[in-house]
Write an enzyme that holds these catalytic residues in place. Structure first.
Site, PDB file in Angstrom:
ATOM      1  N   HIS A  65      26.076  49.832  57.594  1.00  0.00           N
ATOM      2  CA  HIS A  65      25.367  48.644  57.078  1.00  0.00           C
ATOM      3  C   HIS A  65      23.842  48.851  57.172  1.00  0.00           C
ATOM      4  CE1 HIS A  65      24.883  44.223  56.426  1.00  0.00           C
ATOM      5  NE2 HIS A  65      23.792  44.412  57.172  1.00  0.00           N
ATOM      6  N   GLU A  66      23.367  49.256  58.343  1.00  0.00           N
ATOM      7  CA  GLU A  66      21.914  49.418  58.514  1.00  0.00           C
ATOM      8  C   GLU A  66      21.402  50.563  57.646  1.00  0.00           C
ATOM      9  OE1 GLU A  66      20.452  47.035  59.755  1.00  0.00           O
ATOM     10  OE2 GLU A  66      21.980  46.118  61.013  1.00  0.00           O
TER      11      GLU A  66
ATOM     12  N   HIS B  62      20.695  49.383  54.263  1.00  0.00           N
ATOM     13  CA  HIS B  62      19.351  48.779  54.147  1.00  0.00           C
ATOM     14  C   HIS B  62      18.298  49.872  54.018  1.00  0.00           C
ATOM     15  CE1 HIS B  62      20.597  44.711  54.637  1.00  0.00           C
ATOM     16  NE2 HIS B  62      20.947  44.793  55.916  1.00  0.00           N
TER      17      HIS B  62
ATOM     18  N   HIS C 183      21.770  42.324  51.294  1.00  0.00           N
ATOM     19  CA  HIS C 183      23.125  41.862  51.625  1.00  0.00           C
ATOM     20  C   HIS C 183      23.946  41.643  50.360  1.00  0.00           C
ATOM     21  CE1 HIS C 183      21.836  40.468  55.863  1.00  0.00           C
ATOM     22  NE2 HIS C 183      22.294  41.699  55.863  1.00  0.00           N
ATOM     23  N   CYS C 184      25.226  41.901  50.470  1.00  0.00           N
ATOM     24  CA  CYS C 184      26.116  41.814  49.320  1.00  0.00           C
ATOM     25  C   CYS C 184      27.057  40.627  49.514  1.00  0.00           C
ATOM     26  CB  CYS C 184      26.912  43.115  49.229  1.00  0.00           C
ATOM     27  SG  CYS C 184      28.107  43.131  47.901  1.00  0.00           S
TER      28      CYS C 184
ATOM     29  N   CYS D 198      32.691  44.148  51.313  1.00  0.00           N
ATOM     30  CA  CYS D 198      31.662  45.197  51.269  1.00  0.00           C
ATOM     31  C   CYS D 198      30.972  45.288  52.633  1.00  0.00           C
ATOM     32  CB  CYS D 198      30.634  44.880  50.185  1.00  0.00           C
ATOM     33  SG  CYS D 198      29.287  46.070  50.122  1.00  0.00           S
TER      34      CYS D 198
ATOM     35  N   CYS E  47      30.708  48.620  48.441  1.00  0.00           N
ATOM     36  CA  CYS E  47      31.446  48.260  47.229  1.00  0.00           C
ATOM     37  C   CYS E  47      30.872  49.081  46.062  1.00  0.00           C
ATOM     38  CB  CYS E  47      31.331  46.762  46.958  1.00  0.00           C
ATOM     39  SG  CYS E  47      29.700  46.250  46.440  1.00  0.00           S
TER      40      CYS E  47
ATOM     41  N   CYS F 236      27.245  48.267  45.116  1.00  0.00           N
ATOM     42  CA  CYS F 236      26.224  48.737  46.065  1.00  0.00           C
ATOM     43  C   CYS F 236      26.063  50.255  45.973  1.00  0.00           C
ATOM     44  CB  CYS F 236      26.597  48.327  47.492  1.00  0.00           C
ATOM     45  SG  CYS F 236      26.350  46.567  47.782  1.00  0.00           S
TER      46      CYS F 236
END
Lengths: 449, 180
Positions: free
Chosen positions: B130-131, B134, B140-141, B146, B165, B168
């Site tokens: 996740h990070e 970024h 954010h999705c 996702c 996803c 993304c």
């Protein structure tokens, strides 16, 4: 999310501003920040924000005072007060002053996320409510278009064709023929129907007022402009703007309007920021615009810009076959409203209605049926309930021109109702705007009291 | 090939870190290496909150990052905060090189549950990916599963998958079909 919501963060601590900016930007919000209340209020004069997150303790003006001022500028914005020093008094005060919520720093990420999500849900509901109200009123109005005469069917076919396009439409027709209803029908059948239809009666407003009505104004733009206000063009974003009595606008407004129609951008009166809006224009007039262009009273370039598609509504006297249908519709409407069991119009009354010239068109017919329902007895309206005076064939003494006759009659009615415009307009079977226009046209002066 | 560095600041669980490395390498089609630098996180504990100040750690760590790395994820076991929030699972410089992840609130035992290495590892993998998302410029999705969906409590992390996803993925140039 149905649309991108905007958030304004007001806090004197840069770390708070940065953290919240990143947090909400990541979540897809449009975020702006202000370091104090004064900056925030300046920003609010130029822009509107859906949610304002404001610290309670800031140098200069505090969050509570700022919230009070925001409320006066924009009563729809959701204000959330943040504080590092929670006290019951300040929380109660914030909520009393209309804050949506009150939160203590530091926030639990989940609480913050929930609070903003709930706030956007409320905004969503409020948006939906406005759209539905508009939609309901539009649908009601569309149902009001009555007429199976070939002339009226032709108009409705044209409505259907033009509704699917995004072209500018000019609706022409005598007063009382139902131009606004046709505009509403076009909007209701167009792809823009889920967005507002904003109506402006150009003839009812003085030039300066019309300018501020159409473009909005910044705070302090003129005496009395205590708050910034959105203009009708801005309110019609995504939808349709209906400019009624377009022929009455001044030459200065004609230039302004032409510029807006060409660029779809404008600046609020007294403002500096250029605002973009996506709207369709439908306008209406009972005047002959082409003749006005020839006479130099209406700009040719504006005329061609507006006259992309013309729908002409025939006067009622040219479609008398619609009269029984219309009369029956109005009878049903007013009998229900007045709770009277009048269910039909007898043959003598229908004959009288169909023999009449209807100078005030459908509006006059509606007023006449309303009056007949008031004075009539159950179960049917008869000819004696109708205030139709048969022409004796003798002209009024000293009056030859039609215009003079109109002026004399208006003067008589105005003096009968002691210059009460609403009552006089109702008695004449025209709307207030038309009456004002006629007063202007005939240069009728109110006698000194 | 992109080079991603996992930088444990005070973690010694090589086995879990190796697993995270493999998952991250697979997700980002990148070369992922474990690297260690001397950095004392104890200097960043806030005496009042007894938590670690994520903003300051990242600020001071940034100049020390290996130049050869495209992205760096620092991982530590202390509880992280930023001034406005009571805690954070992690934080990243968007479209930049560095992010920081804490394992503290990923452990089931923090919530009164028995230790579960499988759950813990899955959460850590998701947080790191996740990070990194970024770092690669993703916001954010709103897709429910996702990995870029925002997580504000630990169960949120469990609900999403450890993958980006398709939408993304398309936003990261080296993961687009044409680049692969």
């Amino acid at each position: 999310m149905p649309r991108s919501y905007s958030i304004l963060i007001v806090d004197d601590e840069i770390s708070v501003r940065d953290s919240l900016y990143n947090w909400f930007t990541d979540d897809g919000y449009i975020v702006e920040v202000a370091e104090d209340a004064k900056t925030a209020l300046n920003m609010l004069e130029e822009n509107s924000y859906d949610i304002i997150l404001a610290d309670i303790r800031m140098p200069g003006m505090d969050g509570l005072e700022m919230q009070r001022r925001i409320r006066k500028m924009n009563d729809k914005a959701i204000v959330i007060i943040m504080t590092a020093f929670a006290s019951v008094d300040s929380a109660v005060q914030a909520l009393k002053d209309g804050a949506y919520d009150y939160v203590t720093k530091p926030f639990d990420p989940d609480d913050l996320s929930h609070m903003i999500r709930n706030a956007t849900k409320q905004l969503n509901l409020s948006d939906e409510n406005e759209t539905l109200r508009e939609k309901v009123s539009t649908l009601e109005s569309v149902d009001d278009i009555i007429g199976d005469s070939p002339a009226m069917q032709n108009v409705l076919n044209e409505v259907e064709i033009v509704a699917k396009t995004d072209s500018t439409v000019i609706i022409t027709g005598d007063s009382g023929t139902g131009k606004e209803l046709i505009a509403r029908a076009i909007h209701a059948n167009s792809p823009r129907r889920y967005f507002p239809l904003v109506a402006v009666h150009c003839g009812a407003l003085a030039e300066s007022l019309l300018e501020s009505e159409l473009f909005g104004h910044a705070k302090g733009a003129f005496t009395g402009a205590q708050f910034q206000r959105k203009g009708k063009f801005e309110m019609a974003d995504g939808g349709t703007i209906f400019l009624d009595e377009i022929a009455t606008i001044s030459s200065k407004m004609q230039i302004e309007l032409l510029r807006v129609l060409e660029t779809k951008t404008f600046v609020r009166v007294g403002g500096t920021k250029e605002i973009k809006s996506d709207f369709r224009v439908i306008c209406a007039t009972n005047r002959d615009l082409k003749q006005m262009v020839k006479e130099g009273n209406f700009r040719e370039d504006l005329y061609y810009r507006l006259n992309v598609y013309n729908i002409h509504i025939p006067p009622l006297r040219e479609r008398l076959s619609d009269v029984p249908l219309l009369a029956g519709y109005f009878l049903k409407k007013y009998a229900k409203a007045m709770n009277k069991a009048i269910t039909k119009i007898d043959e003598s009354a229908i004959k009288a209605l169909q023999e009449y010239e209807w100078p005030g068109n459908v509006r006059e017919l509606e007023n006449m049926i309303e009056r007949a329902v008031v004075v009539g007895s159950e179960p049917a309206i008869t000819a004696k309930d109708l205030p139709i005076v048969k022409n004796s064939g003798t002209p009024l003494p000293g009056v030859e021109k039609l215009d003079d006759l109109e002026k004399t009659h208006i003067l008589q009615v105005l003096s009968k109702y002691e210059w009460n415009i609403s009552k006089s307009a109702a008695a004449l079977g025209i709307d207030r705007v038309t009456l004002y226009n006629k007063i202007k046209k005939h240069q009728i002066q109110r006698p000194e009291r | 090939l992109q080079q991603i560095v996992l930088l444990p600041l005070n973690l010694n669980n090589e086995e879990i870190l190796n697993d995270v490395r493999n998952e991250v390498a697979a997700e980002f089609k990148a070369r992922v290496i474990l690297s260690y630098i001397p950095f004392d996180v104890s200097a960043y504990i806030d005496a009042k909150r007894l938590q670690y100040d994520a903003n300051t750690i990242m600020r001071d760590l940034y100049p020390l990052l290996p130049a050869s790395a495209d992205k760096v994820v620092a991982i530590m076991d202390g509880d992280l905060f930023i001034p406005i929030l009571t805690f954070i699972f992690g934080q990243a410089y968007v479209n930049n090189k560095l992010s920081l992840v804490s394992t503290y609130r990923l452990l089931p035992e923090r919530y009164g549950l028995p230790p579960d290495e499988k759950i813990f590892k899955a959460r850590l993998v998701k947080e790191v990916i996740h990070e990194l998302g970024h770092n690669y410029g993703l916001r954010h999705c709103f897709q429910p599963v996702c990995v870029m969906r925002s997580s504000t409590y630990v169960e949120d992390i469990d609900l999403k998958e450890q993958h980006l996803c398709p939408k993304c993925r398309l936003k990261i140039p080296h993961l687009t079909p044409s680049a692969l």
